[in-house]
Design a protein around this motif. Structure first.
Motif, PDB file in Angstrom:
ATOM      1  N   ASP A  36       0.824  -1.213   0.000  1.00 25.60           N
ATOM      2  CA  ASP A  36       0.000   0.000   0.000  1.00 25.60           C
ATOM      3  C   ASP A  36       0.853   1.257   0.000  1.00 25.60           C
ATOM      4  O   ASP A  36       0.825   2.045   0.948  1.00 25.60           O
ATOM      5  CB  ASP A  36      -0.936   0.004   1.219  1.00 25.60           C
ATOM      6  CG  ASP A  36      -1.936  -1.137   1.136  1.00 25.60           C
ATOM      7  OD1 ASP A  36      -2.242  -1.565   0.011  1.00 25.60           O
ATOM      8  OD2 ASP A  36      -2.397  -1.600   2.182  1.00 25.60           O
ATOM      9  N   SER A  37       1.614   1.434  -1.048  1.00 25.08           N
ATOM     10  CA  SER A  37       2.519   2.578  -1.080  1.00 25.08           C
ATOM     11  C   SER A  37       2.369   3.370  -2.369  1.00 25.08           C
ATOM     12  O   SER A  37       3.216   4.182  -2.712  1.00 25.08           O
ATOM     13  CB  SER A  37       3.969   2.088  -0.950  1.00 25.08           C
ATOM     14  OG  SER A  37       4.274   1.185  -2.002  1.00 25.08           O
ATOM     15  N   GLY A  40       2.166   7.754  -2.341  1.00 27.48           N
ATOM     16  CA  GLY A  40       3.398   8.552  -2.315  1.00 27.48           C
ATOM     17  C   GLY A  40       4.211   8.381  -3.579  1.00 27.48           C
ATOM     18  O   GLY A  40       4.871   9.308  -4.049  1.00 27.48           O
ATOM     19  N   GLU A  43       2.658  10.537  -6.387  1.00 27.88           N
ATOM     20  CA  GLU A  43       3.051  11.942  -6.271  1.00 27.88           C
ATOM     21  C   GLU A  43       4.418  12.178  -6.880  1.00 27.88           C
ATOM     22  O   GLU A  43       4.621  13.120  -7.651  1.00 27.88           O
ATOM     23  CB  GLU A  43       3.090  12.357  -4.788  1.00 27.88           C
ATOM     24  CG  GLU A  43       1.756  12.565  -4.150  1.00 27.88           C
ATOM     25  CD  GLU A  43       0.968  13.659  -4.840  1.00 27.88           C
ATOM     26  OE1 GLU A  43      -0.183  13.362  -5.212  1.00 27.88           O
ATOM     27  OE2 GLU A  43       1.492  14.772  -5.036  1.00 27.88           O
ATOM     28  N   LEU A  47       5.359  14.244 -10.402  1.00 25.61           N
ATOM     29  CA  LEU A  47       6.203  15.437 -10.401  1.00 25.61           C
ATOM     30  C   LEU A  47       7.456  15.263 -11.250  1.00 25.61           C
ATOM     31  O   LEU A  47       7.862  16.178 -11.977  1.00 25.61           O
ATOM     32  CB  LEU A  47       6.575  15.816  -8.968  1.00 25.61           C
ATOM     33  CG  LEU A  47       5.492  16.642  -8.289  1.00 25.61           C
ATOM     34  CD1 LEU A  47       5.518  16.483  -6.787  1.00 25.61           C
ATOM     35  CD2 LEU A  47       5.676  18.118  -8.653  1.00 25.61           C
TER      36      LEU A  47
ATOM     37  N   HIS B  13       6.698  20.155  -2.406  1.00 25.29           N
ATOM     38  CA  HIS B  13       6.227  18.991  -3.149  1.00 25.29           C
ATOM     39  C   HIS B  13       7.294  18.500  -4.124  1.00 25.29           C
ATOM     40  O   HIS B  13       7.534  17.303  -4.259  1.00 25.29           O
ATOM     41  CB  HIS B  13       4.983  19.407  -3.941  1.00 25.29           C
ATOM     42  CG  HIS B  13       3.868  18.446  -3.827  1.00 25.29           C
ATOM     43  ND1 HIS B  13       2.841  18.609  -2.934  1.00 25.29           N
ATOM     44  CD2 HIS B  13       3.609  17.284  -4.471  1.00 25.29           C
ATOM     45  CE1 HIS B  13       2.001  17.606  -3.057  1.00 25.29           C
ATOM     46  NE2 HIS B  13       2.446  16.787  -3.980  1.00 25.29           N
ATOM     47  N   TYR B  16      10.077  16.943  -2.292  1.00 25.97           N
ATOM     48  CA  TYR B  16       9.667  15.575  -1.917  1.00 25.97           C
ATOM     49  C   TYR B  16       9.947  14.594  -3.060  1.00 25.97           C
ATOM     50  O   TYR B  16      10.489  13.510  -2.845  1.00 25.97           O
ATOM     51  CB  TYR B  16       8.183  15.546  -1.547  1.00 25.97           C
ATOM     52  CG  TYR B  16       7.579  14.161  -1.629  1.00 25.97           C
ATOM     53  CD1 TYR B  16       7.791  13.233  -0.616  1.00 25.97           C
ATOM     54  CD2 TYR B  16       6.842  13.764  -2.750  1.00 25.97           C
ATOM     55  CE1 TYR B  16       7.280  11.952  -0.703  1.00 25.97           C
ATOM     56  CE2 TYR B  16       6.333  12.478  -2.845  1.00 25.97           C
ATOM     57  CZ  TYR B  16       6.546  11.580  -1.824  1.00 25.97           C
ATOM     58  OH  TYR B  16       6.049  10.313  -1.925  1.00 25.97           O
ATOM     59  N   TYR B 237       7.725   8.106   2.593  1.00 28.36           N
ATOM     60  CA  TYR B 237       6.721   8.993   3.203  1.00 28.36           C
ATOM     61  C   TYR B 237       6.049   8.164   4.282  1.00 28.36           C
ATOM     62  O   TYR B 237       6.404   6.991   4.457  1.00 28.36           O
ATOM     63  CB  TYR B 237       5.748   9.552   2.138  1.00 28.36           C
ATOM     64  CG  TYR B 237       4.690   8.587   1.635  1.00 28.36           C
ATOM     65  CD1 TYR B 237       5.041   7.476   0.873  1.00 28.36           C
ATOM     66  CD2 TYR B 237       3.347   8.790   1.915  1.00 28.36           C
ATOM     67  CE1 TYR B 237       4.064   6.606   0.405  1.00 28.36           C
ATOM     68  CE2 TYR B 237       2.369   7.922   1.446  1.00 28.36           C
ATOM     69  CZ  TYR B 237       2.736   6.832   0.691  1.00 28.36           C
ATOM     70  OH  TYR B 237       1.777   5.967   0.238  1.00 28.36           O
ATOM     71  N   GLY B 239       3.538   6.529   4.502  1.00 27.41           N
ATOM     72  CA  GLY B 239       2.901   5.290   4.046  1.00 27.41           C
ATOM     73  C   GLY B 239       3.868   4.276   3.463  1.00 27.41           C
ATOM     74  O   GLY B 239       3.433   3.217   3.006  1.00 27.41           O
ATOM     75  N   ARG B 277       2.396  15.402   5.247  1.00 30.08           N
ATOM     76  CA  ARG B 277       2.852  14.703   4.039  1.00 30.08           C
ATOM     77  C   ARG B 277       3.295  15.655   2.915  1.00 30.08           C
ATOM     78  O   ARG B 277       2.627  16.641   2.645  1.00 30.08           O
ATOM     79  CB  ARG B 277       1.708  13.820   3.533  1.00 30.08           C
ATOM     80  CG  ARG B 277       2.145  12.637   2.724  1.00 30.08           C
ATOM     81  CD  ARG B 277       0.938  11.775   2.380  1.00 30.08           C
ATOM     82  NE  ARG B 277       0.679  10.750   3.392  1.00 30.08           N
ATOM     83  CZ  ARG B 277      -0.315   9.867   3.302  1.00 30.08           C
ATOM     84  NH1 ARG B 277      -1.149   9.904   2.285  1.00 30.08           N
ATOM     85  NH2 ARG B 277      -0.482   8.948   4.241  1.00 30.08           N
ATOM     86  N   TYR B 278       4.400  15.304   2.286  1.00 30.51           N
ATOM     87  CA  TYR B 278       4.965  16.033   1.150  1.00 30.51           C
ATOM     88  C   TYR B 278       5.519  17.417   1.509  1.00 30.51           C
ATOM     89  O   TYR B 278       5.799  18.215   0.616  1.00 30.51           O
ATOM     90  CB  TYR B 278       3.965  16.159  -0.013  1.00 30.51           C
ATOM     91  CG  TYR B 278       3.261  14.863  -0.371  1.00 30.51           C
ATOM     92  CD1 TYR B 278       3.977  13.660  -0.405  1.00 30.51           C
ATOM     93  CD2 TYR B 278       1.909  14.831  -0.662  1.00 30.51           C
ATOM     94  CE1 TYR B 278       3.342  12.464  -0.709  1.00 30.51           C
ATOM     95  CE2 TYR B 278       1.268  13.639  -0.984  1.00 30.51           C
ATOM     96  CZ  TYR B 278       1.991  12.459  -1.007  1.00 30.51           C
ATOM     97  OH  TYR B 278       1.350  11.290  -1.315  1.00 30.51           O
TER      98      TYR B 278
END
Lengths: 496, 496
Positions: A36-37, A40, A43, A47, B13, B16, B237, B239, B277-278
């Protein structure tokens, strides 16, 4: 010229770094990440993809490419600019925000596919497939609004490919294969396959993989093997290529041929000329050419009588109990059995193209909105029954078996069949240069590597796919070559 | 405020995403990458680090932080700006080209360290250590030319730490530990350790690791365990956190305590509030605080009589033959044996700080140019003899055992000892809230997690290290607490 190209190469260097990061993140997701990752990861991927997008579509590269257009470039520099222009043209047409948003969708979609497959529950994946299709249709409209949406993606994975050429290719192949499969089922001398399904300890399967990789010339110094749900190859640069396999404890051939297949991809990536390192040319050419290399090793070498006769003593050493009372010829026939089955990656050479045709038909309909996503599993099962005569017991072994669609790869599957057909012709051509059978029988694949390195591998993307295919095939591509090969091979095995 | 912070968070962000990529590349390098793949990795790492550098030092962030300074910010936003300013100040002082060049050096240096350790040949690593020291000295000059070079790096890993405070801390500790070690050797009732060195099958060690991770509350959904030469934790992160271990087939406790140690780090990262987060606040605080959490789990919980009594039935189930005729009390004493040894990560609680002192002394001299790199192995061996009384047989088990210096982490080691001392006081404080022994005996660590989550974990970097330490310790840090704990524990075990 020097100055402009130096700046352009600076940008290529940065593109390399983003590619490297995204590839490692992708490898990690499939081989090591916690279940379950995805959030992140999504994201980060989104980016980083945007940064790549910005580089490719930015004014700086635009101006540099314009400046380069006015210069007299050497062959390599010209090829770099050609590839950059091609990428830039495609990307520039996709709005930045959509690019970012959509990259994130595919990361989450792949995660949903994993969970759906695990639970054999298509409904988990369905909404993501819908989103993926919507994205690819939209992007196709941006990339070339005048073109059919599916043709845009066929061309994306294999320059120049379109339905107008793929349709007759598949139709002719189907016409050849279906009667052959039927003749085998009615008139063929049965091939013994009972011994394939037994316990093949994973530790020994791992040793076999190592042994085969060594023979292929893939040293752990530059190429590692790990495990994933779906086997794949990822090339970071010519000094670092990763392959994965999936071990089936009940079927030793499954991983063996995955390793040889991915090993073929890996050899291609490993043998791109180091002189091209960190440029956009430093990777294998389009999917069709790439698949021709993996299928060449998997089928024309790995499934050959000679290669299996070389591998035989090691197989017997690793699996003395499992192979007791079996002859090498029996293994050869079993490894080449033509047996309509459920799983593409485990299919034999003869029925493999039928698996591809199912996907080709369905992709086409999905992209054109002629097949609602909700009806896909039923359509899948119907086509498997029609083309292969098998009943699909559940979605995990049916429509959810492949990772491709979850990552937005619609239009990729046809390249597997095309690549296989290219490879048939390349092997014929190769045999004019040296005794391939003898090399395989000795487990000496260096002549194969030397040949393909010279004709194809070294160039990376410097030469265009059509030119690479010409060089590999020793002339224009002739699909007949593949059809004839299949007929010859299976007539002999099944004593038709 | 909204608008400024939104833009600042856009930059966070992006930071990150780069952190994520660099972390995954780092994890891959230590756990999966082919042996000879450092060159391409170095290129990518260097370019991605530069992108991060550009973001942090760029005008955009500068103007935004200036704008933010004039605003009334809430606590979280203020902390984000504080951290960004701190990072920006440090980075801005290091010239961009040097930053890029030096990042590449450390990737190659880590690769050289791996090879040097493998071959137990310091000469392979020596030129890279030289380069690393030169870089860190140079950067220290940029970061704070008025400050001692080693003090700059002590402060880098633990805000406020300097030789002026570390020297007396270590001196007092040494004064307490050395006599205690000698008393144990002369007067202590011998602890039985013979059973530790035997065959502990890796498969069962792996199961033990899973069992312990489950008890710690580390589910494979969000935290995976893999293998590396040197155990480490990497948090992507909240998670997704990864830990690694190194299995010694002859010593079950080695990996067990690595897993618990890294598991402590992992819990910290997993429990940072998802609200952060982030952002730059979304990770554990400085090294000293982080190490306090890992050491808390490793020593004060993992090596406690109660925890081992809970673990005992599982140990006996997994290793019935190996533990035949051994009692849980004997295992407890063996796991807490005070025995001067060669390897830091396997050292007991009492002699562990001596391993740190060796490194602290040597780092100081190396950074100050008082010890030539060529003389480091001899100096290492001399100090191990002096502090621990052991003869170092080779560099792999000596000066090459730790990865830290190869990545440029000079000044990190002291935080292990400091963290351990913080943890002693935190545990004392924790025991005032609930019955820790009882929880350990039941294998129920949720009260521990709840306590640390409330006091420390949730805040990430929002609170400053000093404040976190105060909250954890329930007041000012008192090193006596750790010294007394050691005396109490070892007096009892060795019946002094």
């Amino acid at each position: 010229m020097e100055q402009v190209m130096e700046k352009i190469r600076g940008i290529e260097h940065q593109l390399y770094a983003y590619n490297y990061a995204l590839a490692i993140i992708g490898i990690d997701a499939e081989t090591a990440a916690p279940t379950d990752s995805a959030e992140g990861r999504g994201e980060a991927v989104s980016l980083l993809s945007c940064k790549q997008y910005e580089l490719l579509t930015g004014d700086e590269l635009g101006q540099l490419l314009e400046a380069a257009a006015a210069l007299e470039l050497d062959e390599r520099a010209a090829a770099e600019c050609r590839e950059l222009r091609r990428m830039r043209e495609r990307y520039t047409r996709i709005p930045a925000e959509e690019f970012a948003q959509d990259s994130r969708v595919f990361t989450l979609s792949q995660d949903a596919w994993h969970k759906a497959k695990e639970q054999s529950d298509f409904s988990i994946f369905a909404p993501w497939l819908e989103k993926g299709l919507e994205i690819r249709r939209r992007w196709a409209g941006y990339i070339d609004p005048a073109k059919d949406v599916y043709d845009v993606w066929l061309d994306f994975y294999q320059d120049g490919l379109c339905m107008a050429s793929a349709d007759p290719f598949f139709a002719a192949l189907k016409e050849k294969i279906l009667p052959l499969v039927r003749r085998i089922q009615t008139e063929g001398k049965p091939v013994r396959t009972d011994f394939l399904h037994q316990d093949w300890p994973l530790e020994d399967q791992r040793r076999l993989a190592e042994y085969v990789m060594e023979a292929m010339g893939l040293s752990p110094n530059h190429c590692t093997l790990s495990e994933s749900e779906h086997p794949f190859t990822s090339g970071l640069y010519d000094g670092d290529v990763r392959i994965t396999t999936h071990y089936d404890p009940q079927d030793m051939l499954s991983s063996l041929y995955s390793v040889i297949h991915e090993g073929g991809h890996a050899l291609y990536e490993r043998n791109v000329s180091p002189a091209l390192r960190y440029t956009v040319l430093a990777e294998g050419s389009c999917s069709g050419v790439h698949e021709s290399q993996s299928r060449l090793f998997e089928n024309y070498i790995g499934r050959s009588r000679e290669f299996l006769s070389w591998l035989w003593p090691e197989l017997v050493r690793l699996f003395p109990k499992q192979l007791e009372g079996i002859s090498c010829e029996e293994l050869y026939r079993a490894a080449n059995r033509a047996e309509p089955s459920l799983i593409r990656t485990e299919a034999d050479e003869l029925t493999y193209p039928l698996h591809i045709m199912v996907r080709y038909e369905l992709e086409k309909q999905l992209m054109h909105g002629q097949l609602p996503v909700a009806e896909l599993p039923a359509a899948w099962n119907r086509l498997y029954k029609e083309y292969l005569g098998v009943d699909v017991p559940d979605d995990a072994q049916g429509v959810l078996q492949d990772i491709h669609w979850s990552g937005g790869d619609f239009g990729y599957f046809p390249t597997y069949a095309l690549g296989t057909a290219y490879a048939a012709q390349m092997v014929e051509q190769m045999k004019r240069s040296f005794d391939l059978g003898h090399c395989c029988a000795e487990g000496n694949l260096e002549p194969v590597r030397a040949y393909l390195r010279e004709k194809i591998w070294q160039y990376g993307k410097m030469l265009e796919p059509a030119e690479l295919i010409r060089r590999g095939c020793g002339g224009e591509f002739d699909p007949e070559c593949f059809a004839n090969y299949l007929e010859r091979k299976y007539t002999e095995i099944y004593e038709l």
